[in-house]
Scaffold this motif. Structure first.
Motif, PDB file in Angstrom:
ATOM      1  N   SER A  42       0.820  -1.218   0.000  1.00 30.51           N
ATOM      2  CA  SER A  42       0.000   0.000   0.000  1.00 30.51           C
ATOM      3  C   SER A  42       0.854   1.269   0.000  1.00 30.51           C
ATOM      4  CB  SER A  42      -0.953   0.012   1.198  1.00 30.51           C
ATOM      5  OG  SER A  42      -0.231   0.010   2.407  1.00 30.51           O
ATOM      6  N   THR A  43       2.084   1.166   0.504  1.00 31.11           N
ATOM      7  CA  THR A  43       3.015   2.301   0.472  1.00 31.11           C
ATOM      8  C   THR A  43       4.373   1.798   0.012  1.00 31.11           C
ATOM      9  OG1 THR A  43       3.690   2.003   2.781  1.00 31.11           O
ATOM     10  CG2 THR A  43       1.856   3.512   2.376  1.00 31.11           C
ATOM     11  N   GLY A  44       5.186   2.715  -0.447  1.00 26.78           N
ATOM     12  CA  GLY A  44       6.519   2.356  -0.908  1.00 26.78           C
ATOM     13  C   GLY A  44       7.484   2.140   0.252  1.00 26.78           C
ATOM     14  N   LEU A  45       8.600   1.518  -0.067  1.00 25.76           N
ATOM     15  CA  LEU A  45       9.604   1.233   0.952  1.00 25.76           C
ATOM     16  C   LEU A  45      10.152   2.510   1.587  1.00 25.76           C
ATOM     17  CD1 LEU A  45      11.369  -0.901   2.372  1.00 25.76           C
ATOM     18  CD2 LEU A  45      12.976  -0.678   0.472  1.00 25.76           C
ATOM     19  N   PHE A  46      10.307   3.552   0.789  1.00 18.52           N
ATOM     20  CA  PHE A  46      10.909   4.780   1.292  1.00 18.52           C
ATOM     21  C   PHE A  46       9.892   5.868   1.631  1.00 18.52           C
ATOM     22  CE2 PHE A  46      14.125   2.728  -1.433  1.00 18.52           C
ATOM     23  CZ  PHE A  46      15.017   2.405  -0.435  1.00 18.52           C
ATOM     24  N   ASP A  47       8.649   5.486   1.873  1.00 20.52           N
ATOM     25  CA  ASP A  47       7.616   6.437   2.293  1.00 20.52           C
ATOM     26  C   ASP A  47       7.574   6.552   3.811  1.00 20.52           C
ATOM     27  OD1 ASP A  47       6.969   6.806  -0.354  1.00 20.52           O
ATOM     28  OD2 ASP A  47       5.281   5.410  -0.326  1.00 20.52           O
ATOM     29  N   CYS A  48       8.728   6.450   4.441  1.00 18.01           N
ATOM     30  CA  CYS A  48       8.817   6.435   5.908  1.00 18.01           C
ATOM     31  C   CYS A  48       8.236   7.686   6.552  1.00 18.01           C
ATOM     32  CB  CYS A  48      10.270   6.271   6.351  1.00 18.01           C
ATOM     33  SG  CYS A  48      11.010   4.739   5.779  1.00 18.01           S
ATOM     34  N   PHE A  49       8.348   8.801   5.876  1.00 16.84           N
ATOM     35  CA  PHE A  49       7.948  10.058   6.500  1.00 16.84           C
ATOM     36  C   PHE A  49       6.454  10.320   6.385  1.00 16.84           C
ATOM     37  CE2 PHE A  49      12.481  10.508   5.593  1.00 16.84           C
ATOM     38  CZ  PHE A  49      12.930  10.725   6.876  1.00 16.84           C
ATOM     39  N   ASP A  50       5.693   9.352   5.824  1.00 20.12           N
ATOM     40  CA  ASP A  50       4.233   9.474   5.840  1.00 20.12           C
ATOM     41  C   ASP A  50       3.708   9.370   7.269  1.00 20.12           C
ATOM     42  OD1 ASP A  50       4.303   9.703   3.115  1.00 20.12           O
ATOM     43  OD2 ASP A  50       3.456   7.728   2.704  1.00 20.12           O
ATOM     44  N   ASP A  51       4.450   8.687   8.120  1.00 21.80           N
ATOM     45  CA  ASP A  51       4.106   8.539   9.534  1.00 21.80           C
ATOM     46  C   ASP A  51       5.356   8.892  10.333  1.00 21.80           C
ATOM     47  OD1 ASP A  51       3.311   7.803  12.082  1.00 21.80           O
ATOM     48  OD2 ASP A  51       2.571   5.827  11.501  1.00 21.80           O
ATOM     49  N   CYS A  52       5.535  10.181  10.583  1.00 22.00           N
ATOM     50  CA  CYS A  52       6.769  10.659  11.228  1.00 22.00           C
ATOM     51  C   CYS A  52       6.961  10.064  12.625  1.00 22.00           C
ATOM     52  CB  CYS A  52       6.780  12.185  11.293  1.00 22.00           C
ATOM     53  SG  CYS A  52       7.012  12.939   9.683  1.00 22.00           S
ATOM     54  N   HIS A  53       5.879   9.876  13.370  1.00 22.69           N
ATOM     55  CA  HIS A  53       5.998   9.312  14.717  1.00 22.69           C
ATOM     56  C   HIS A  53       6.594   7.911  14.655  1.00 22.69           C
ATOM     57  CE1 HIS A  53       5.155   8.315  18.866  1.00 22.69           C
ATOM     58  NE2 HIS A  53       4.504   7.231  18.453  1.00 22.69           N
ATOM     59  N   ASN A  54       6.027   7.061  13.799  1.00 22.44           N
ATOM     60  CA  ASN A  54       6.538   5.699  13.676  1.00 22.44           C
ATOM     61  C   ASN A  54       7.956   5.689  13.118  1.00 22.44           C
ATOM     62  OD1 ASN A  54       6.617   3.123  11.505  1.00 22.44           O
ATOM     63  ND2 ASN A  54       6.165   2.677  13.652  1.00 22.44           N
ATOM     64  N   CYS A  55       8.250   6.602  12.226  1.00 21.28           N
ATOM     65  CA  CYS A  55       9.604   6.701  11.664  1.00 21.28           C
ATOM     66  C   CYS A  55      10.620   6.984  12.765  1.00 21.28           C
ATOM     67  CB  CYS A  55       9.641   7.797  10.603  1.00 21.28           C
ATOM     68  SG  CYS A  55      11.245   7.992   9.800  1.00 21.28           S
ATOM     69  N   CYS A  56      10.309   7.911  13.641  1.00 21.30           N
ATOM     70  CA  CYS A  56      11.232   8.246  14.739  1.00 21.30           C
ATOM     71  C   CYS A  56      11.364   7.090  15.730  1.00 21.30           C
ATOM     72  CB  CYS A  56      10.756   9.503  15.455  1.00 21.30           C
ATOM     73  SG  CYS A  56      10.900  10.987  14.455  1.00 21.30           S
ATOM     74  N   VAL A  57      10.249   6.464  16.078  1.00 23.43           N
ATOM     75  CA  VAL A  57      10.288   5.329  17.005  1.00 23.43           C
ATOM     76  C   VAL A  57      11.139   4.210  16.415  1.00 23.43           C
ATOM     77  CG1 VAL A  57       8.890   3.481  18.026  1.00 23.43           C
ATOM     78  CG2 VAL A  57       8.112   5.838  18.170  1.00 23.43           C
ATOM     79  N   THR A  58      10.939   3.925  15.136  1.00 20.48           N
ATOM     80  CA  THR A  58      11.680   2.843  14.482  1.00 20.48           C
ATOM     81  C   THR A  58      13.160   3.179  14.374  1.00 20.48           C
ATOM     82  OG1 THR A  58       9.698   2.289  13.226  1.00 20.48           O
ATOM     83  CG2 THR A  58      11.774   1.381  12.428  1.00 20.48           C
ATOM     84  N   TRP A  59      13.483   4.420  14.120  1.00 21.46           N
ATOM     85  CA  TRP A  59      14.891   4.807  13.995  1.00 21.46           C
ATOM     86  C   TRP A  59      15.626   4.659  15.325  1.00 21.46           C
ATOM     87  CZ3 TRP A  59      18.244   5.280  10.310  1.00 21.46           C
ATOM     88  CH2 TRP A  59      19.462   5.887  10.581  1.00 21.46           C
ATOM     89  N   TRP A  60      14.988   5.091  16.418  1.00 22.38           N
ATOM     90  CA  TRP A  60      15.659   5.067  17.722  1.00 22.38           C
ATOM     91  C   TRP A  60      15.520   3.731  18.449  1.00 22.38           C
ATOM     92  CZ3 TRP A  60      19.200   8.440  18.095  1.00 22.38           C
ATOM     93  CH2 TRP A  60      19.058   9.671  17.472  1.00 22.38           C
ATOM     94  N   CYS A  61      14.402   3.033  18.238  1.00 19.17           N
ATOM     95  CA  CYS A  61      14.192   1.761  18.932  1.00 19.17           C
ATOM     96  C   CYS A  61      13.391   0.818  18.032  1.00 19.17           C
ATOM     97  CB  CYS A  61      13.471   2.006  20.255  1.00 19.17           C
ATOM     98  SG  CYS A  61      13.517   0.575  21.343  1.00 19.17           S
ATOM     99  N   PRO A  62      14.064   0.200  17.060  1.00 20.21           N
ATOM    100  CA  PRO A  62      13.349  -0.639  16.102  1.00 20.21           C
ATOM    101  C   PRO A  62      12.661  -1.849  16.736  1.00 20.21           C
ATOM    102  CG  PRO A  62      15.720  -0.927  15.862  1.00 20.21           C
ATOM    103  CD  PRO A  62      15.503   0.218  16.814  1.00 20.21           C
ATOM    104  N   CYS A  63      13.096  -2.238  17.926  1.00 19.98           N
ATOM    105  CA  CYS A  63      12.474  -3.403  18.571  1.00 19.98           C
ATOM    106  C   CYS A  63      11.004  -3.149  18.900  1.00 19.98           C
ATOM    107  CB  CYS A  63      13.255  -3.821  19.815  1.00 19.98           C
ATOM    108  SG  CYS A  63      13.465  -2.545  21.030  1.00 19.98           S
ATOM    109  N   ILE A  64      10.618  -1.894  19.113  1.00 21.39           N
ATOM    110  CA  ILE A  64       9.211  -1.576  19.391  1.00 21.39           C
ATOM    111  C   ILE A  64       8.364  -1.824  18.151  1.00 21.39           C
ATOM    112  CG2 ILE A  64       7.584   0.293  19.928  1.00 21.39           C
ATOM    113  CD1 ILE A  64       9.763   1.449  21.783  1.00 21.39           C
ATOM    114  N   THR A  65       8.791  -1.264  17.026  1.00 23.55           N
ATOM    115  CA  THR A  65       8.042  -1.447  15.784  1.00 23.55           C
ATOM    116  C   THR A  65       8.023  -2.911  15.384  1.00 23.55           C
ATOM    117  OG1 THR A  65       8.611   0.778  15.054  1.00 23.55           O
ATOM    118  CG2 THR A  65       7.875  -0.754  13.352  1.00 23.55           C
ATOM    119  N   PHE A  66       9.175  -3.584  15.503  1.00 23.70           N
ATOM    120  CA  PHE A  66       9.213  -5.005  15.159  1.00 23.70           C
ATOM    121  C   PHE A  66       8.245  -5.797  16.036  1.00 23.70           C
ATOM    122  CE2 PHE A  66      10.623  -9.304  15.916  1.00 23.70           C
ATOM    123  CZ  PHE A  66      10.614  -9.803  14.626  1.00 23.70           C
TER     124      PHE A  66
END
Length: 175
Positions: A42-66
């Protein structure tokens, strides 16, 4: 009995019945009749900034998103906390956390019939781990999951009651 080559259909080399290969639009791409085509993400691989909150969480602590993604993909058999802790443990001990997470991408693609794009799952996670996790998160979110609730609460919200309680049994004969 079989479609004529000028109609774009060709008999199957193996199998039986009425299965045949169909040439799509003369472009040389073949698909097996009867199998549903794989859907695009539904979204591209590099559309990370469509959800800035999740992008920041994933960048700093990917274990949460995983953990959130794994709980939904596993359909509640493992919790977000357990999956996230395993991810962090694999990351700390081996540094190859992308191998662990690429299996969940493959499992999710199989569940939802998604294409293996832009390349193989392990390559996507090896080269762009945060983006791959964000894409999986966004895909599940677009499919109606509230990622903060987890599997069981999402099922209750959607009106599906999981059969986690055993049926009520009447006591046997008593004196």
């Amino acid at each position: 009995m079989y479609p004529k080559p000028e109609d774009g259909g060709f008999p199957a080399a193996t199998g039986g019945g009425n299965a045949y290969y169909h040439q799509a639009g003369g472009g040389g791409a073949f698909a097996v009749q009867g199998q549903a085509p794989l859907a695009a993400w539904s979204t591209g691989l590099f559309d990370c900034f469509d959800d800035c909150h999740n992008c920041c969480v994933t960048w700093w602590c990917p274990c949460i998103t995983f953990g959130q993604v794994a709980e939904i993909v596993d359909r509640g058999s493992t919790s977000c906390g357990t999956s996230g802790a395993l991810y962090a443990l694999v990351m700390l001990l081996t540094g190859c956390h992308c191998v662990y997470s690429c299996f969940y991408r493959a499992k999710m693609r199989a569940q939802y019939g998604l294409q293996e794009r832009p390349c193989a799952d392990c390559c996507v996670h090896y080269c762009c781990e945060p983006c791959a996790l964000c894409q999986a998160y966004r895909e599940l979110k677009k499919r109606g999951f509230d990622m903060n609730l987890g599997w069981h609460a999402n099922m209750e919200r959607q009106g599906h009651t999981p059969a986690t309680m055993p049926p009520h049994m009447h006591p046997g004969m008593t004196r």
